[in-house]
Design a protein around this motif. Structure first.
Motif, PDB file in Angstrom:
ATOM      1  N   THR A  39       0.850  -1.199   0.000  1.00 24.34           N
ATOM      2  CA  THR A  39       0.000   0.000   0.000  1.00 24.34           C
ATOM      3  C   THR A  39       0.882   1.244   0.000  1.00 24.34           C
ATOM      4  O   THR A  39       2.012   1.223   0.485  1.00 24.34           O
ATOM      5  CB  THR A  39      -0.912   0.080   1.240  1.00 24.34           C
ATOM      6  OG1 THR A  39      -0.103   0.015   2.426  1.00 24.34           O
ATOM      7  CG2 THR A  39      -1.923  -1.051   1.259  1.00 24.34           C
ATOM      8  N   GLY A  40       0.345   2.331  -0.569  1.00 24.02           N
ATOM      9  CA  GLY A  40       1.035   3.609  -0.493  1.00 24.02           C
ATOM     10  C   GLY A  40       2.049   3.854  -1.586  1.00 24.02           C
ATOM     11  O   GLY A  40       2.883   4.763  -1.467  1.00 24.02           O
ATOM     12  N   PHE A  41       2.007   3.059  -2.669  1.00 25.10           N
ATOM     13  CA  PHE A  41       2.892   3.323  -3.804  1.00 25.10           C
ATOM     14  C   PHE A  41       2.564   4.713  -4.357  1.00 25.10           C
ATOM     15  O   PHE A  41       1.406   5.137  -4.334  1.00 25.10           O
ATOM     16  CB  PHE A  41       2.686   2.254  -4.880  1.00 25.10           C
ATOM     17  CG  PHE A  41       3.665   2.326  -6.018  1.00 25.10           C
ATOM     18  CD1 PHE A  41       4.900   1.713  -5.938  1.00 25.10           C
ATOM     19  CD2 PHE A  41       3.351   3.039  -7.180  1.00 25.10           C
ATOM     20  CE1 PHE A  41       5.807   1.780  -6.984  1.00 25.10           C
ATOM     21  CE2 PHE A  41       4.253   3.115  -8.229  1.00 25.10           C
ATOM     22  CZ  PHE A  41       5.485   2.493  -8.136  1.00 25.10           C
ATOM     23  N   PRO A  42       3.558   5.464  -4.846  1.00 26.04           N
ATOM     24  CA  PRO A  42       3.294   6.811  -5.352  1.00 26.04           C
ATOM     25  C   PRO A  42       2.114   6.844  -6.338  1.00 26.04           C
ATOM     26  O   PRO A  42       2.063   6.058  -7.284  1.00 26.04           O
ATOM     27  CB  PRO A  42       4.609   7.182  -6.066  1.00 26.04           C
ATOM     28  CG  PRO A  42       5.651   6.421  -5.312  1.00 26.04           C
ATOM     29  CD  PRO A  42       5.004   5.130  -4.917  1.00 26.04           C
ATOM     30  N   GLY A  43       1.189   7.752  -6.053  1.00 22.06           N
ATOM     31  CA  GLY A  43       0.031   7.917  -6.928  1.00 22.06           C
ATOM     32  C   GLY A  43      -1.149   7.027  -6.587  1.00 22.06           C
ATOM     33  O   GLY A  43      -2.219   7.141  -7.204  1.00 22.06           O
ATOM     34  N   GLU A  44      -0.998   6.140  -5.612  1.00 21.46           N
ATOM     35  CA  GLU A  44      -2.120   5.261  -5.237  1.00 21.46           C
ATOM     36  C   GLU A  44      -3.275   6.092  -4.680  1.00 21.46           C
ATOM     37  O   GLU A  44      -3.089   6.927  -3.795  1.00 21.46           O
ATOM     38  CB  GLU A  44      -1.664   4.249  -4.182  1.00 21.46           C
ATOM     39  CG  GLU A  44      -2.754   3.247  -3.794  1.00 21.46           C
ATOM     40  CD  GLU A  44      -2.335   2.360  -2.631  1.00 21.46           C
ATOM     41  OE1 GLU A  44      -2.239   1.138  -2.820  1.00 21.46           O
ATOM     42  OE2 GLU A  44      -2.089   2.908  -1.522  1.00 21.46           O
TER      43      GLU A  44
ATOM     44  N   THR B 177      15.947   2.779  -7.470  1.00 18.80           N
ATOM     45  CA  THR B 177      14.837   2.115  -8.152  1.00 18.80           C
ATOM     46  C   THR B 177      14.181   3.112  -9.102  1.00 18.80           C
ATOM     47  O   THR B 177      14.288   4.328  -8.924  1.00 18.80           O
ATOM     48  CB  THR B 177      13.782   1.616  -7.145  1.00 18.80           C
ATOM     49  OG1 THR B 177      13.231   2.746  -6.452  1.00 18.80           O
ATOM     50  CG2 THR B 177      14.403   0.674  -6.117  1.00 18.80           C
ATOM     51  N   SER B 178      13.454   2.597 -10.099  1.00 19.35           N
ATOM     52  CA  SER B 178      12.817   3.522 -11.050  1.00 19.35           C
ATOM     53  C   SER B 178      11.683   4.306 -10.391  1.00 19.35           C
ATOM     54  O   SER B 178      11.380   5.430 -10.802  1.00 19.35           O
ATOM     55  CB  SER B 178      12.322   2.772 -12.286  1.00 19.35           C
ATOM     56  OG  SER B 178      11.410   1.768 -11.941  1.00 19.35           O
ATOM     57  N   ALA B 179      11.067   3.749  -9.344  1.00 22.85           N
ATOM     58  CA  ALA B 179       9.994   4.469  -8.649  1.00 22.85           C
ATOM     59  C   ALA B 179      10.531   5.639  -7.827  1.00 22.85           C
ATOM     60  O   ALA B 179       9.761   6.509  -7.408  1.00 22.85           O
ATOM     61  CB  ALA B 179       9.214   3.518  -7.742  1.00 22.85           C
ATOM     62  N   TYR B 180      11.851   5.657  -7.621  1.00 20.38           N
ATOM     63  CA  TYR B 180      12.432   6.753  -6.829  1.00 20.38           C
ATOM     64  C   TYR B 180      12.278   8.090  -7.538  1.00 20.38           C
ATOM     65  O   TYR B 180      12.303   9.144  -6.900  1.00 20.38           O
ATOM     66  CB  TYR B 180      13.905   6.462  -6.537  1.00 20.38           C
ATOM     67  CG  TYR B 180      14.475   7.312  -5.431  1.00 20.38           C
ATOM     68  CD1 TYR B 180      14.045   7.146  -4.112  1.00 20.38           C
ATOM     69  CD2 TYR B 180      15.446   8.282  -5.694  1.00 20.38           C
ATOM     70  CE1 TYR B 180      14.567   7.921  -3.087  1.00 20.38           C
ATOM     71  CE2 TYR B 180      15.976   9.061  -4.672  1.00 20.38           C
ATOM     72  CZ  TYR B 180      15.529   8.876  -3.379  1.00 20.38           C
ATOM     73  OH  TYR B 180      16.040   9.644  -2.361  1.00 20.38           O
ATOM     74  N   ASP B 181      12.090   8.043  -8.860  1.00 14.16           N
ATOM     75  CA  ASP B 181      11.870   9.281  -9.621  1.00 14.16           C
ATOM     76  C   ASP B 181      10.470   9.853  -9.399  1.00 14.16           C
ATOM     77  O   ASP B 181      10.205  11.006  -9.729  1.00 14.16           O
ATOM     78  CB  ASP B 181      12.057   9.017 -11.121  1.00 14.16           C
ATOM     79  CG  ASP B 181      13.495   8.625 -11.453  1.00 14.16           C
ATOM     80  OD1 ASP B 181      14.396   9.003 -10.683  1.00 14.16           O
ATOM     81  OD2 ASP B 181      13.694   7.933 -12.470  1.00 14.16           O
TER      82      ASP B 181
END
Length: 416
Positions: A279-284, A315-319
């Motif tokens: 839960t809580g991934f960016p944009g969720e 990680t790519s989500a760090y952007d």
């Protein structure tokens, strides 16, 4: 844990006394094996290092060495911030640690380990590293690309474990289902399972960390073929909303996951499916959370674990902007787990009156705690056995379930 057991086995083979988490406190050197996976793990690792350095400063230790994922990933920063550590080692530097003890790496000890688990079960690592590019995950940064161990080496290790008294092995890797592609140019998990199932004395074989995309369905045929392969599959799915799955680079859609779960259940009726979610991934959004809840209601997994998203450098989500506050991530996770708690309770109620073969793990507060083939160590349900009969860890017995709770069962011994 497995890496620590291998290191300990090598040290012991070099005539060096070694203990996992020594309760006697009579040691003079400590090796801290760290995790760098998510924030909580990093925090725990750093706190442990600082505790050991403090003991060294008080004169109660001579040396503090640090190894593992955190050391692999942040060695430069950590050397500056915690100068009291005598040496830092990465994830693949076991021979260098041994040199600090004037010890030789003994290749002939392949598979030898000093178990930190009770003697009746062990984790069996079949590969190292991962070729997936999930946007939230830093494991490939710390562990490298996927490297499978040869089938013969894994079977030899399993045979050694059985000689030590191990009856159950839990197969682990960063990703089980990729097994064999690098070595044999094809997925060979099913072949590995056949080879392990033939090891005399190996009563239970359990599968952890399967990846859903291109899942090798022949694994299920082997599961049906051999009674000592548990009808249990741990398959982290991470989310249910298609936009989140895409952002996470999971290579699968909700519909494809539903179809896969249905196919697995059709092939292995009664299989226990465990999954993990984030839960809580960016944009969720809250709607994404609702979709995850609907997914759980539809799928009715037997076991569910949940992580809150951790923003990891590299990680790519760090952007992406980590735009959901920690307390909101926790609230969402709690909401998901409350729903799963109800599902787990309902599923456990259905087990009342049924008889299960269980393995005894330990005696605690006058009662024996055991597990069915549908339960892995520490993360899943336990079966409480009320009996005056004397049982030993590792014993297999049959239990009739008399009571069921959210996450545990209670029962009485019956003759097979």
């Amino acid at each position: 844990m497995v890496d620590s057991e291998v290191l300990s086995g090598q040290l012991q083979a070099n005539a060096i006394d070694v203990v996992h988490e020594n309760a006697k406190k009579d040691h003079n050197i400590v090796v801290v094996n760290t995790c760098g996976f998510i924030d909580k793990a990093k925090e725990e690792s750093i706190n442990t290092i600082l505790e050991q350095v403090e003991l060294k400063q008080k004169g109660r230790l001579d040396k503090v060495y640090v190894t593992g994922c955190l050391s692999e990933r942040y060695r430069g920063d950590l050397e500056t911030e915690i100068p009291g550590v005598d040496a830092w080692f990465g994830t693949m530097e076991l021979p260098l640690i041994l040199k600090k003890f004037d010890a030789d790496y003994k290749a002939e000890l392949l598979g030898e380990r000093l178990l930190s688990t009770p003697s009746h079960y062990a984790y069996l690592k079949i590969a190292e590293g991962c070729n997936r590019t999930c946007s939230f995950c830093a494991i490939p940064l710390m562990r490298g690309t996927h490297v499978s161990k040869p089938i013969e080496a894994i079977v030899a290790e399993a045979e050694k474990l059985v000689r030590f008294g191990v009856k159950e092995v839990m197969l682990i890797a960063q990703e089980l289902t990729y097994y064999g592609l690098d070595l044999y140019k094809q997925r060979r998990l099913a072949d590995l399972l056949r080879a392990l199932a033939a090891v005399p004395g190996l009563e239970w074989i359990r599968l952890h960390y399967a990846y859903p995309h291109k899942f090798p369905m022949d694994v299920l045929d082997v599961m049906n073929e051999f009674p000592n392969i548990c009808n249990y599959l741990d398959m982290p799915l991470q989310h249910a909303a298609d936009n989140m799955l895409k952002a996470m680079k999971r290579q699968i859609t909700r519909t494809e996951m539903q179809d896969l779960v249905a196919a697995i259940r059709e092939k292995v009726p009664g299989i226990c499916l465990r999954t993990t979610l984030i839960t809580g991934f960016p944009g969720e959004t809250l709607e994404d959370v609702e979709e995850m809840k609907r997914f759980l209601e539809d799928m009715r997994f037997d076991r569910v674990g949940i992580f809150t998203y951790s923003h990891e450098e590299g990680t790519s989500a760090y952007d992406l902007e980590d735009n959901i506050p920690a307390e909101e991530k926790e609230r969402r996770a709690q909401e998901i787990m409350e729903l799963q708690q109800e599902i787990s309770y309902e599923k456990n109620q259905e087990k009342i009156g049924q008889v299960f073969r269980v393995i005894v793990d330990k005696k605690e507060s006058g009662r024996y705690l055991a597990r069915t083939e549908f339960d892995s160590v520490e993360v899943d349900n336990e079966v409480i056995i009320n009996t005056s009969k004397r049982l030993k860890p590792g014993d297999f017995v049959h239990v009739k379930i008399t009571k069921a709770f959210d996450y545990d069962l209670e029962g009485e011994l019956v003759e097979a």
